[in-house]
Scaffold this active site. Structure first.
Site, short mmCIF file in Angstrom:
data_model
loop_
_atom_site.label_atom_id
_atom_site.label_comp_id
_atom_site.label_asym_id
_atom_site.label_seq_id
_atom_site.Cartn_x
_atom_site.Cartn_y
_atom_site.Cartn_z
N ASP A 49 0.85 -1.20 0.00
CA ASP A 49 0.00 0.00 0.00
C ASP A 49 0.88 1.24 0.00
OD1 ASP A 49 -1.88 2.13 0.75
OD2 ASP A 49 -3.26 0.48 1.16
N SER A 97 -7.10 4.27 -1.45
CA SER A 97 -6.98 2.81 -1.46
C SER A 97 -8.28 2.09 -1.80
CB SER A 97 -6.48 2.32 -0.10
OG SER A 97 -5.15 2.72 0.09
N GLU A 275 -1.38 -7.71 2.11
CA GLU A 275 -1.05 -6.29 1.98
C GLU A 275 0.00 -5.83 2.99
OE1 GLU A 275 -3.34 -1.98 2.04
OE2 GLU A 275 -3.86 -3.46 3.56
N ASP A 280 2.19 2.74 3.40
CA ASP A 280 1.39 3.95 3.14
C ASP A 280 1.35 4.86 4.36
OD1 ASP A 280 -0.85 5.47 1.73
OD2 ASP A 280 -1.93 4.69 3.47
N HIS A 284 2.69 8.66 4.58
CA HIS A 284 1.82 9.80 4.91
C HIS A 284 2.48 10.68 5.97
CE1 HIS A 284 -1.93 9.31 2.73
NE2 HIS A 284 -1.99 8.02 3.03
N ASP A 322 -1.15 -0.07 -4.76
CA ASP A 322 -2.43 0.55 -5.11
C ASP A 322 -2.25 1.99 -5.59
OD1 ASP A 322 -1.65 1.31 -2.57
OD2 ASP A 322 -3.61 1.03 -1.65
N HIS A 323 -1.24 2.67 -5.06
CA HIS A 323 -0.93 4.06 -5.43
C HIS A 323 0.39 4.41 -4.77
CE1 HIS A 323 -1.95 4.92 -1.31
NE2 HIS A 323 -3.09 4.27 -1.48
ZN LIG Z 1 -2.88 6.28 2.12
#
Ligand SMILES: [Zn+2]
Length: 464
Positions: A49, A97, A275, A280, A284, A322-323
């Site tokens: 993620d 997500s 995952e 992620d 962040h 996912d990104h």
């Molecule tokens: Zn995120």
């Protein structure tokens, strides 16, 4: 040899050929990962993620130059096929997500925040996991984030907004996903048991009644015997890998090994999504050491899955993201370098805790002196008085609060740039293209530039 003997030998040769053919083709696929266009009995989908190219790159440099070994992800790339992946959605260029995972799970473009609903926001779309379930395959979801968080949710649930995690928990059990492992136990417990469920249900009790073995730490996980396991290791998210040693939580690799051992007992095969959920979250917070450590923990899980795929050639293994999160950049200069030098791996290695722990130490309005003390204690870096004042002022977040949500942490990452030589463009997701790579039957279609909806088609075709 006369024409007559040739003719009389024909039936015998045919019989010998028919008997030997399956044996020989079986031998050919033993021991190596089958990248031919056969059918996949098992599908293992691994999602990092937020794992963009720089997150991958930072982990690759760290693994090779500090740990002295290459990434398992690189082994998978070398053994199989790799593509660039783009991920725009029904309503945005930058995804979150829920839409990203929904698009991978269903092959349809989705809108932000909805969990596996069509672009109208209200029509459920059947997922690859639901199809697998209806065909009698075993199914599993594993994450270091919450098991009710958007990425796992998108494979087993349909809700209008991803924040409805109480409904996601109930739907995951209703679908009968055989293995569920991760955090956010709070959505399985009623408020009276310190949970967040307003309906009074205790889903742990309901799961036990439905045949699940419920486990809550690494010891219980290792001892679990059943074919259905619900592992919930934290009331919130599981801890960051950099903070995990002080806990009883299993690693993502340990959860992956147990999951594959359980699911592979089903003779029809299985579908599992695994995952690395906290790559992620670290990104962040603009936490370079935390991001790298969680990416390496994800890579260990890829190693476990790759080993399984080698021993079980009818397995399609796909690794992707996912990104990208936060525009991570491995920048060039230290304070006094005249030439490009790049990420300071020795400084990264010294970090003792996640930026979540550091933010907790800083509190709500830290003085510059407090900031200097905390940075020295956890990162072994002496920032100047001026740098500490800049963190305390937190100016960029005040100018652009939508893109910088965590107090002090972007300002901290900014003053740490010349020390760690890692920069961050934001604290939000970005539209950076990603990698997708894989081995096994169906992986030959992973090439060129793919949209994430095409990963669904690749998995579906390989399993049909
Ligand atoms: Zn995120």
């Amino acid at each position: 040899m006369t024409r007559r003997t040739q003719t009389s030998l024909m039936p015998l040769l045919l019989v010998v050929g028919l008997v030997l053919m399956p044996v020989l083709s079986g031998c050919a696929s033993m021991g190596a990962t089958d990248t031919s266009s056969g059918k996949a009995r098992n599908v293992i989908l691994l999602i990092g993620d937020g794992m963009g190219p720089s997150h991958f790159g930072a982990a690759w440099f760290y693994s090779n130059r500090v740990l002295g070994k290459d990434l398992h992800m690189v082994e998978a790339m070398k053994a199989g096929n790799t593509a660039y992946l783009v991920n725009d959605t029904a309503d945005a260029i930058v995804t979150e997500s829920a839409a990203a995972a929904g698009q991978i799970a269903t092959g349809q473009r989705m809108t932000a925040r909805a969990i596996s609903m069509a672009a109208d926001g209200t029509t459920p779309v059947k997922t690859v996991m639901e199809t697998s379930k209806s065909r009698g395959l075993a199914t599993g979801l594993v994450t270091t984030s919450g098991i009710t968080d958007a990425t796992p949710a998108a494979f087993a649930a349909h809700v209008a907004h991803r924040s409805d995690e109480a409904s996601v928990a109930a739907q995951e059990l209703e679908l009968g996903v055989d293995v569920l492992m991760g955090g956010r136990k709070q959505f399985f417990l009623p408020e009276i048991s310190a949970g967040k469920r307003k309906d009074g249900r205790n889903l742990l009790d309901e799961a036990r009644a439905a045949g699940y073995t419920v486990v809550e730490d690494v010891g219980e996980l290792n001892a679990a015997q059943g074919v259905k396991i619900l592992g919930l290791f934290n009331m919130g998210n599981m801890v960051y890998e950099i903070d995990r040693a002080k806990t009883m939580e299993p690693s993502l690799a340990e959860m992956t090994a147990k999951t594959l051992a359980v699911l592979s007992r089903n003779p029809k095969g299985f579908f599992v999504m695994i995952e690395g959920g906290r790559i992620d979250h670290a990104a962040h917070r603009n936490d370079a050491p935390g991001t790298i450590r969680d990416t390496l923990a994800f890579d260990e899980a890829v190693g476990v899955a790759l080993e399984f795929a080698r021993k079980n050639p009818h397995t399609l293994l796909i690794v992707t993201a996912d990104h990208e999160t936060a525009g991570m950049a491995l920048i060039g200069h230290s304070k006094d370098s005249k030439e490009y030098i790049g990420i300071d791996l020795a400084a990264i290695r010294k970090a003792k805790a996640s930026f979540e722990v550091i933010a907790g130490e800083l509190g709500t309005s830290p003085t510059p002196q407090k900031i200097q003390q905390v940075v020295a204690a956890y990162l072994d870096i002496q920032i100047t008085d001026g740098e500490a004042r800049m963190v305390a002022d937190d100016t960029i977040r005040k100018l652009d609060p939508a893109n910088y949500s965590y107090p002090y942490l972007h300002s901290l990452a900014f003053v740490l740039r010349p020390y760690l030589r890692v920069g961050w463009g934001s604290q939000t997701h970005t539209a950076s293209p990603l990698y997708a790579f894989g081995v096994g039957p169906g992986s030959e279609r992973i090439k060129g530039l793919l949209h994430n909806t095409q990963l669904f088609e690749i998995m579906k075709t390989a399993m049909e």
